[in-house]
Design a protein around this motif. Structure first.
Motif, PDB file in Angstrom:
ATOM      1  N   VAL A 111      12.749  -9.259   4.703  1.00 38.58           N
ATOM      2  CA  VAL A 111      12.419  -7.889   5.085  1.00 38.58           C
ATOM      3  C   VAL A 111      11.335  -7.418   4.130  1.00 38.58           C
ATOM      4  O   VAL A 111      11.585  -7.215   2.942  1.00 38.58           O
ATOM      5  CB  VAL A 111      13.645  -6.962   5.016  1.00 38.58           C
ATOM      6  N   GLU A 112      10.120  -7.286   4.636  1.00 38.52           N
ATOM      7  CA  GLU A 112       8.974  -6.933   3.791  1.00 38.52           C
ATOM      8  C   GLU A 112       8.594  -5.467   3.974  1.00 38.52           C
ATOM      9  O   GLU A 112       8.380  -5.008   5.094  1.00 38.52           O
ATOM     10  CB  GLU A 112       7.779  -7.821   4.114  1.00 38.52           C
ATOM     11  N   CYS A 113       8.507  -4.756   2.868  1.00 38.16           N
ATOM     12  CA  CYS A 113       8.103  -3.348   2.881  1.00 38.16           C
ATOM     13  C   CYS A 113       6.609  -3.268   2.593  1.00 38.16           C
ATOM     14  O   CYS A 113       6.156  -3.682   1.518  1.00 38.16           O
ATOM     15  CB  CYS A 113       8.886  -2.550   1.845  1.00 38.16           C
ATOM     16  N   ARG A 114       5.863  -2.738   3.565  1.00 38.28           N
ATOM     17  CA  ARG A 114       4.408  -2.673   3.417  1.00 38.28           C
ATOM     18  C   ARG A 114       3.937  -1.299   3.876  1.00 38.28           C
ATOM     19  O   ARG A 114       3.711  -1.071   5.066  1.00 38.28           O
ATOM     20  CB  ARG A 114       3.752  -3.782   4.232  1.00 38.28           C
ATOM     21  N   PRO A 115       3.773  -0.339   2.955  1.00 38.68           N
ATOM     22  CA  PRO A 115       3.386   1.025   3.341  1.00 38.68           C
ATOM     23  C   PRO A 115       1.939   1.096   3.807  1.00 38.68           C
ATOM     24  O   PRO A 115       1.046   0.521   3.188  1.00 38.68           O
ATOM     25  CB  PRO A 115       3.589   1.819   2.058  1.00 38.68           C
TER      26      PRO A 115
END
Length: 202
Positions: A111-115
């Protein structure tokens, strides 16, 4: 019995993302809802402050990863799925995590968080830096983040191979519960089975 065991196959939910992207907040929500142990690299590194003056930052960082992987291995051997909260900034970290999972027959999901909103990312980062003085190793200014990304030299954008990955925009104009629900749907669609229905109201 065999079908029940297969349905409840152990999973490693591997968080990925740079500091301040909302990765830890999301990891905590997922671990709480699924009742999975949460293994946070920052918890390990926070305890390593006394070592920082006596050795290199790189060694402390490598040691922190070693502890995280060992803890994950133990939980998997006990039959538990885990949420692992690290930046996952190098392919070698994913390879080690995949090896740990493989021994226990577990599956790794990323699960990658990329704002997408850099202004909001910066606001969150610098607000956290002001409020939390205990996390001595975390970037607390935007310049810190810029220097960190420069030091990575693009290595964070590695090929994850056949490991399922979900990229979430943690600055998207949606409620947090909607982001959490998206992650839960991703986990279920990749073999997760958690028994009773999960409530996402927080």
């Amino acid at each position: 019995m065999g079908e029940e065991i297969e349905e409840r196959r152990r999973m490693v939910i591997a968080m990925k993302g740079h500091p301040g992207t909302g990765k830890s907040t999301l990891a905590q929500a997922i671990a709480s809802l699924l009742k999975f142990p949460l293994i946070d690299k920052d918890d390990v590194k926070d305890c390593a402050a006394p070592l920082a003056a006596a050795t290199t930052a790189s060694l402390v960082n490598d040691l922190s990863y070693d502890v995280v992987f060992r803890l994950a291995s133990t939980q998997l051997r006990l039959g538990l799925s885990v949420v692992v909260d690290t930046p996952l900034s190098h392919r070698s970290h994913l390879c080690r995590l995949a090896d740990v999972a493989s021994v226990s027959g577990a599956r790794v999901l990323i699960v990658e968080c990329r704002p997408s909103d850099l202004t909001e990312w910066r606001r969150r980062l610098e607000s956290r830096g002001t409020d939390d003085q205990t996390n001595w190793h975390k970037p607390s200014t935007w310049r810190d983040i810029e220097m960190l990304l420069e030091s990575y030299g693009g290595c964070t954008e590695f090929d994850v191979g056949d490991v399922p990955r979900l990229v979430v925009d943690t600055t998207a104009p949606v409620c947090f519960d909607e982001i959490v629900s998206t992650v839960l749907d991703f986990i279920v669609s990749n073999g997760g089975s958690f028994g009773a229905p999960l409530a996402t109201d927080r």
